[in-house]
Scaffold this motif. Structure first.
Motif, mmCIF file in Angstrom:
data_model
loop_
_atom_site.group_PDB
_atom_site.id
_atom_site.type_symbol
_atom_site.label_atom_id
_atom_site.label_comp_id
_atom_site.label_asym_id
_atom_site.label_seq_id
_atom_site.Cartn_x
_atom_site.Cartn_y
_atom_site.Cartn_z
ATOM 1 N N ARG A 1 -1.560 30.882 -6.759
ATOM 2 C CA ARG A 1 -1.008 31.858 -6.771
ATOM 3 C C ARG A 1 -0.036 32.409 -5.518
ATOM 4 N NH1 ARG A 1 -1.191 37.540 -9.360
ATOM 5 N NH2 ARG A 1 -2.148 37.398 -11.152
ATOM 6 N N TYR B 1 5.087 34.867 -7.895
ATOM 7 C CA TYR B 1 4.016 34.448 -8.645
ATOM 8 C C TYR B 1 3.399 33.396 -8.462
ATOM 9 C CZ TYR B 1 1.087 34.226 -12.785
ATOM 10 O OH TYR B 1 -0.018 34.146 -13.899
ATOM 11 N N LEU B 2 4.021 32.221 -8.369
ATOM 12 C CA LEU B 2 3.143 31.113 -8.185
ATOM 13 C C LEU B 2 3.802 30.395 -7.089
ATOM 14 C CD1 LEU B 2 2.784 29.844 -11.904
ATOM 15 C CD2 LEU B 2 1.127 31.184 -10.262
#
Length: 643
Positions: free
Chosen positions: A36, A43-44
Motif C-alpha cells: 500500500r 494506492y499501491l
C-alpha cells in the motif's frame, strides 16, 4: 469477477511487462513486492530502488507510454525509489460493487483460496471438569479455521478427541461411582452436568492427594526426617483446604464423596489399577468411567452450542487408539523398523526421538523445534502414555480418511510431544502423514491476579466467562428491548465479544483478557463489529429497495474511496488468511472496515443525499453489510438486526 484487487494486480503485472520492454530490463518480479502506498501518493507502491538508479525517469515512461494502455491504473509518481501508482477509482468502484452485488454471500471466494480435504481436531478438553477459558480459545480457533476453509470451498471434517484413557479419568469414575445418586439428582435438578462432575473430579483428586501425602509423612516421620515431613504437611494442608472450599460450594455432595472414598485405604493405587483396567477393557471399569465421561460431554455440548461450535465426530481415545490395537501397532512397528532408536529405561520403553531427528536431519522437513527430548511410549507396568495413544490416533485418521492436511489445535506447551509424534510417524514409514500433520499452536489466556488449577478446582470456566459477558451486556440492553428479545441480543453480543477476543491476537502470542477491550463499542471488538453491521442494516431497511446498478459519481469522497479499496481487497484478505491459517488477518480487516464506515456515515448523508449520489451510497452501504456479514460468519460472530 470474484477478486477486484486481483484485477488491479493484473494491471500492475501488465505495467511491469511493458516497462521491462521500454527499459530493456526485466522488472516483472516486482509484482510480488507491491504494498500500500501513502495515501498522498496513490494506492499501491512498487519498491524499485535498484531500477531507479539506472533509470531515473521511469515514472515519465509509465505515465506517457504505458498507462494509456491500461484499464485501471491512471497515474504514477516516483518517490524515494518507490513507484507509486493510483487507480481510476470510478472504474474500480464499478467493478467492486458489481462483484459484491452479483456474488452476495459468496463474495470473498477466489481462485487463490486453498481447497482440498482437511481434518481439524480441536478443543479435546479432558472430560473431567468444565472447559476453562483456555479451552475456549482452542475451540474458537478450531471452529473459525473450519468455517474459513469451508467458505473457501475446501472439504473439512472436524473432530473432538475424547481423552477417556489415562490417570485423570479414574478420579472421575471412582468419585462418580461412590456418589452416583447425588450426581444424577443434581443434574435432574437443573445443574449443568460438567459442573457437577468438576466437583467430583476435584474432590476425589484432593482426597487421593491427602491419602498419598499422609502415607509419605508417616514414613518420613518414622525415619526421623521431620523437616521433609513438615514440607509435605504444608502441601497436604493445601489439599485439605481444597476440600473445605468444596464444602462451601456443595456440602452434601462433598460429604458423600468423603464418606464413599474413605473405604478405599490406598486410593492412589486404586486409581492406577482402574487406569490399567480401563485400557485393558475391564467391563465394570469401562462402564463406570464411560457413564461419567458421557455426563461431562453432555455439559461440553451445551457450552459449545452457545458458541455455535459443532463437531462431525467425537472420537474416544479408548476406541481409536487402544481397542483397535493402535498402541500395539505403534510399539511393534517402531521396534521392527528402527530398533536402534528404541531402548529400555528402568523398564519403560523409550523412542530416541532426539537421536532420530539428529541422525536424519529432519528439523526443516518436519518443522521441528531445535530441542527434542526422548519419547517414553510405555511405562514400566506396560501401560501406554498419552503420546503413544496420540500416535495411534494419527494412524487411525490415516487409515480411515483421505486428507491433504490434518490440523491439530493444541497448546504451545505440547510442542515437544507433537514433534515426537511426527518423528515417530516418520520412523514408522508414514512420511506423508508426518508432513501433513500441522500442530496449530496457541498460547495461554491470562487473567490478571489468577493462577488456574483444574485439579484444585481453581479456574474460570468458559460458561462463567460467557455468563459474565452476557450479564454486562444485559445491563445495557435490558431497557431497550422486551425481556425475551433482550436476552437473545445479550447472548448474541456476549458470544460475538468472546469469539472476537479469542481471535484478535495471533495464536502464537499470549492473550490477556480485559473486559474493557472485549466490550469496547468504539473499536476492535465483537460488539463494535456487530454494531456496525446493525447500523448498515438500519440504513438499508429505511432505504427500502437497494439499487443493484448505479452510476458512480465523479466526486467520490476520501472515505468512500477507502471503503471501495477495502471492499475490493476482501477476497485477497480471505485467501491469505486461509493460505497462512491466520484468522487475526480477518479480525484486523473487519475492524478497519468498521472504523472507516462509521467515520464515513457520521460525516456524509446517505438517505438524504441528492439523487444520483443517494443511490450510489445506498449501494455502498449494502456492499459493506454484505462483506461484514460474510466475515462475521467466518469468525462465528452472530449477525443482529438491531442491538
Amino acid at each position: 469477477m470474484s477478486n477486484p484487487y486481483g484485477e488491479v494486480i493484473k494491471d500492475v503485472q501488465r505495467l511491469l511487462e511493458l516497462l521491462s520492454t521500454e527499459i530493456s530490463t526485466d522488472v516483472t518480479k516486482y509484482v510480488n513486492e507491491v504494498i500500500r502506498a501513502p495515501p498522498q501518493y496513490g494506492y499501491l507502491a512498487i519498491p524499485m530502488h535498484s531500477v531507479v538508479r539506472e533509470h531515473k525517469n521511469i515514472d515519465e515512461i509509465v505515465n506517457s507510454k504505458i498507462i494509456p494502455q491500461l484499464r485501471l491504473i491512471n497515474k504514477a509518481i516516483l518517490v524515494n525509489g518507490y513507484l507509486n501508482i493510483d487507480i481510476n477509482i470510478k472504474n474500480y468502484a464499478n467493478i467492486v460493487l458489481s462483484s459484491i452485488n452479483s456474488l452476495g454471500d459468496k463474495y470473498g471466494i477466489s481462485d487463490k483460496c486453498p481447497t482440498g480435504n482437511y481434518i481439524i481436531e480441536h478443543t479435546s478438553a479432558n472430560p473431567a471438569k468444565p472447559m476453562h477459558i483456555g479451552h475456549g480459545r482452542n475451540a474458537v480457533l478450531g471452529d473459525s479455521l473450519a468455517r474459513l476453509l469451508r467458505f473457501c470451498g475446501a472439504s473439512v471434517r472436524v473432530h473432538f478427541y475424547v481423552n477417556d484413557c489415562g490417570d485423570q479419568m479414574p478420579y472421575v469414575g471412582i468419585g462418580y461411582y461412590v456418589a452416583k445418586d447425588l450426581v444424577l439428582n443434581r443434574i435432574n435438578g437443573g445443574w449443568k452436568p460438567d459442573d457437577v462432575m468438576g466437583i467430583i473430579y476435584s474432590v476425589t483428586y484432593a482426597v487421593s492427594e491427602v491419602k498419598r501425602l499422609s502415607r509419605q509423612i508417616e514414613q518420613l516421620s518414622s525415619e526421623g526426617k521431620y523437616e521433609d515431613a513438615n514440607k509435605l504437611i504444608s502441601e497436604r494442608d493445601e489439599w485439605v483446604s481444597v476440600i473445605n472450599n468444596f464444602m462451601e460450594r456443595d456440602r452434601e455432595l462433598t460429604e458423600a464423596l468423603l464418606k464413599g472414598l474413605s473405604k478405599y485405604e490406598d486410593l492412589p493405587l486404586m486409581v492406577k489399577q482402574w487406569s490399567r483396567a480401563y485400557e485393558e477393557g475391564d467391563e465394570f471399569v469401562r462402564k463406570v468411567i464411560r457413564e461419567a465421561v458421557d455426563i461431562v460431554l453432555k455439559g461440553f455440548r451445551i457450552t459449545l452450542d452457545r458458541l455455535g461450535i459443532s463437531f462431525d465426530s467425537w472420537d474416544f481415545e479408548s476406541e481409536v487408539a487402544v481397542d483397535n490395537g493402535g498402541v500395539s501397532r505403534v510399539v511393534n512397528e517402531l521396534l521392527r523398523r528402527v530398533p536402534q532408536y528404541m531402548e529400555r529405561d528402568n523398564g519403560a520403553l523409550v523412542f530416541r526421538a532426539d537421536k532420530y531427528a539428529q541422525d536424519l536431519g529432519l528439523w526443516d522437513e518436519l518443522k521441528l523445534p531445535r530441542y527434542i527430548p526422548k519419547a517414553t511410549l510405555l511405562r514400566s507396568d506396560g501401560t501406554s502414555l498419552y503420546l503413544t495413544r496420540d500416535i495411534a490416533y494419527a494412524l487411525w485418521f490415516w487409515d480411515n480418511f483421505k486428507f491433504d492436511k490434518l490440523i491439530r489445535v493444541i497448546g504451545s506447551e505440547q510442542a515437544h510431544p507433537q514433534a515426537q509424534l511426527r518423528l515417530a510417524l516418520h520412523a514408522m514409514g508414514y512420511y506423508d502423514l508426518a508432513k501433513k500433520l500441522i500442530h496449530y499452536s496457541y498460547e495461554m489466556v491470562n487473567l490478571a491476579g489468577m493462577k488456574m488449577s483444574g485439579r484444585k478446582g481453581v479456574y474460570v470456566s468458559l460458561d462463567e466467562l460467557l455468563n459474565e459477558a452476557k450479564d454486562r451486556v444485559m445491563e445495557i440492553v435490558r431497557s431497550r428491548f422486551p425481556p425475551g428479545e433482550a436476552d437473545k441480543v445479550a447472548e448474541a453480543v456476549a458470544v460475538g465479544a468472546i469469539r472476537y477476543s479469542f481471535l484478535s491476537v495471533s495464536p502464537n502470542k499470549p492473550l490477556t483478557f480485559s473486559w474493557d477491550k472485549v466490550l469496547n463499542l468504539r473499536q476492535n471488538s465483537g460488539p463494535f463489529v456487530q454494531y456496525t453491521y446493525v447500523r448498515t442494516n438500519g440504513i438499508l431497511e429505511k432505504a427500502g429497495e437497494i439499487p443493484r446498478t448505479t452510476q458512480i459519481p465523479d466526486n467520490i469522497v476520501n472515505e468512500e474511496r477507502e471503503l471501495i479499496l477495502l471492499l475490493g481487497e476482501y477476497p485477497e484478505v480471505i485467501a491469505r488468511a486461509a493460505q497462512e491459517l491466520r484468522l487475526e488477518n480477518i479480525i484486523e480487516y473487519v475492524n478497519r472496515l468498521s472504523l472507516v464506515f462509521n467515520s464515513y456515515y457520521e460525516k456524509y448523508p446517505v438517505l438524504n443525499a441528492e439523487p444520483g449520489i443517494r443511490e450510489f451510497r445506498i449501494n455502498l452501504v449494502s456492499a459493506v453489510r454484505t462483506v461484514l456479514g460474510n466475515a462475521m460468519d467466518i469468525l462465528g460472530i452472530p449477525r443482529l438486526r438491531r442491538m
